[in-house]
Design an enzyme around this catalytic site. Structure first.
Site, short mmCIF file in Angstrom:
data_model
loop_
_atom_site.label_atom_id
_atom_site.label_comp_id
_atom_site.label_asym_id
_atom_site.label_seq_id
_atom_site.Cartn_x
_atom_site.Cartn_y
_atom_site.Cartn_z
N LEU A 58 13.11 -4.82 -23.88
CA LEU A 58 13.53 -5.17 -22.53
C LEU A 58 12.30 -5.24 -21.63
CD1 LEU A 58 16.72 -3.00 -21.92
CD2 LEU A 58 16.56 -5.34 -22.72
N SER A 59 12.28 -6.24 -20.78
CA SER A 59 11.18 -6.41 -19.84
C SER A 59 11.70 -7.19 -18.64
CB SER A 59 10.03 -7.19 -20.49
OG SER A 59 9.14 -7.68 -19.51
N LYS A 88 6.63 1.06 -24.22
CA LYS A 88 6.57 -0.41 -24.18
C LYS A 88 5.17 -0.85 -23.74
CE LYS A 88 7.81 -4.74 -22.93
NZ LYS A 88 7.05 -4.97 -21.74
N ASP A 89 4.63 -0.13 -22.75
CA ASP A 89 3.27 -0.39 -22.27
C ASP A 89 2.39 0.75 -22.80
OD1 ASP A 89 3.85 -2.71 -20.31
OD2 ASP A 89 5.34 -1.20 -19.82
N GLN A 135 -1.12 1.36 -21.49
CA GLN A 135 -1.04 1.88 -20.13
C GLN A 135 -0.75 3.38 -20.14
OE1 GLN A 135 1.13 -0.22 -16.84
NE2 GLN A 135 2.74 1.22 -17.34
N HIS A 191 14.09 0.95 -17.95
CA HIS A 191 13.73 1.78 -16.80
C HIS A 191 14.73 2.94 -16.65
CE1 HIS A 191 12.12 -2.27 -15.31
NE2 HIS A 191 11.04 -1.51 -15.30
N GLN A 214 -2.67 -5.05 -9.42
CA GLN A 214 -2.70 -5.20 -10.89
C GLN A 214 -2.37 -6.62 -11.34
OE1 GLN A 214 0.36 -2.07 -11.23
NE2 GLN A 214 1.31 -3.31 -12.82
N HIS A 218 15.98 -2.54 -15.56
CA HIS A 218 16.84 -2.80 -16.71
C HIS A 218 17.06 -1.48 -17.43
CE1 HIS A 218 13.07 -2.46 -18.86
NE2 HIS A 218 12.57 -3.53 -18.25
N GLY A 251 10.34 -2.34 -10.18
CA GLY A 251 11.66 -2.86 -9.84
C GLY A 251 12.16 -3.86 -10.87
P1 AMP Z 1 7.44 -1.93 -15.01
O1 AMP Z 1 8.48 -1.98 -13.94
O2 AMP Z 1 7.53 -3.07 -15.97
O3 AMP Z 1 6.06 -1.69 -14.46
O4 AMP Z 1 7.77 -0.67 -15.89
C1 AMP Z 1 7.95 0.60 -15.31
C2 AMP Z 1 8.02 1.62 -16.40
O5 AMP Z 1 9.10 1.31 -17.28
C3 AMP Z 1 6.76 1.65 -17.27
O6 AMP Z 1 6.46 3.00 -17.60
C4 AMP Z 1 7.17 0.86 -18.47
O7 AMP Z 1 6.45 1.19 -19.64
C5 AMP Z 1 8.62 1.26 -18.60
N1 AMP Z 1 9.36 0.26 -19.37
C6 AMP Z 1 9.37 -1.08 -19.19
N2 AMP Z 1 10.12 -1.68 -20.14
C7 AMP Z 1 10.60 -0.69 -20.93
C8 AMP Z 1 11.45 -0.66 -22.08
N3 AMP Z 1 11.95 -1.77 -22.63
N4 AMP Z 1 11.74 0.54 -22.62
C9 AMP Z 1 11.23 1.69 -22.09
N5 AMP Z 1 10.44 1.72 -21.01
C10 AMP Z 1 10.13 0.56 -20.44
#
Ligand code: AMP
Length: 290
Positions: A194-195, A159-160, A163, A46, A70, A43, A40
């Site tokens: 983006l994060s 980005k990860d 993972q 996602h 996690q 951005h 969630g």
């Molecule tokens: P998260 O909500 O941070 O666990 O991320 C969910 C998914 O979105 C994961 O597969 C992340 O690698 C991907 N994600 C997060 N940030 C970015 C980004 N800036 N660009 C592309 N994918 C992203």
């Protein structure tokens, strides 16, 4: 009178049974299904994964679950940004078909006792050292989501990057009938990835954080020009410290397929630069292909 078009309201499944019923309906109609797991606080990164899902399948399911397994006790589970209404509106806007947003009890019922552990070279270094609990929690919840939804394809961000490799290995080792696809990192105009955690940064910290993509750009260029790994890592570390980053968890050049350590001399091909560093109380990670 023409009314402004309103995006259709997004369907939300709270239970595994409802998720499975929706997916079964699409399958009966011969449709392909893509899954995009998230925590969630969505951005544009996602949303780019949802767009990719729409290109790869007829139906795209997003999941939102802030997975307690996690986070270590000292980490930001409680503070992690949450806002399902906003997230659901964004998902509806990009044409996502379903949001699966279970609560913790649905994902981890009373007596839950199983952990998926990907005990291989790709889970050990980098995040595996800094956050030893992390990949066990990720692999367990992603295995569950893949088994619950049964998608044809699941999309994860580069980005990860580590993972993504761990999940690919898990899906292969467990014979999960799904294709795991990586998506490129979406960045701000100054290059910062983006994060959801960028929301923690103060304006001053956000301005200083641009040193991270700048250091990555330098590292990629220097390594391409034949620079020695050990020297490049040193320059990156010094420039991050100089820009106000506090603790540096790692600055390492590794093989992009195996995550084996490269250097100390120049690299040939397939290298990737990995960084995790703290800007104030916010831990930022990034990785760039050389
Ligand atoms: P998260 O909500 O941070 O666990 O991320 C969910 C998914 O979105 C994961 O597969 C992340 O690698 C991907 N994600 C997060 N940030 C970015 C980004 N800036 N660009 C592309 N994918 C992203």
């Amino acid at each position: 009178m023409n009314m402004p078009a309103r995006p259709p309201k997004l369907k939300v499944a709270r239970t595994v049974a409802d998720l499975r019923a929706a997916v079964a309906g699409w399958r009966t109609a011969g449709e392909r299904v893509a899954l995009v797991p998230t925590m969630g606080a969505l951005h544009a990164g996602h949303l780019s994964l949802i767009e990719m899902g729409k290109g790869l399948a007829d139906r795209t399911v997003a999941t939102i679950f802030v997975n307690p397994a996690q986070f270590a006790p000292h980490e930001d589970f409680d503070a992690y940004p949450r806002g399902e209404d906003r997230d659901a509106a964004l998902l509806a806007d990009v044409g996502c078909d379903l949001l699966f947003a279970p609560n913790a009890r649905e994902m981890y019922p009373e007596g839950f006792a199983t952990t998926v552990s990907v005990a291989t070279g790709v889970s050990e270094p980098l995040e595996g050292v800094s956050r030893p609990h992390f990949f066990g929690g990720v692999a367990t919840v992603v295995a569950k989501l893949l088994i619950q939804a049964g998608p044809d394809v699941a999309i994860f961000g580069e980005k990860d990057y580590q993972q993504l490799l761990v999940i690919k290995r898990m899906a292969r080792d467990l014979d999960l009938p799904v294709e795991i696809v990586g998506a490129p990192t979406t960045r701000e105009s100054d290059g910062l990835a983006l994060s959801s955690r960028n929301a923690y940064l103060t304006p001053e910290e956000r301005a200083a954080a641009r040193a991270l993509p700048a250091a990555m750009r330098y590292a990629v260029a220097a390594l391409r020009e034949g620079g020695e790994v050990v020297a490049v890592e040193g320059v990156v570390m010094a420039s991050l410290v100089g820009a106000g980053f506090g603790k540096i968890d790692y600055v390492e050049v590794r093989d992009g397929a195996t995550l084996e350590r490269l250097g100390p001399g120049p690299v040939s091909s397939g290298a990737r630069v990995f960084v995790a560093a703290w800007m104030g109380g916010t831990r930022l990670i990034d990785n760039w292909a050389v």
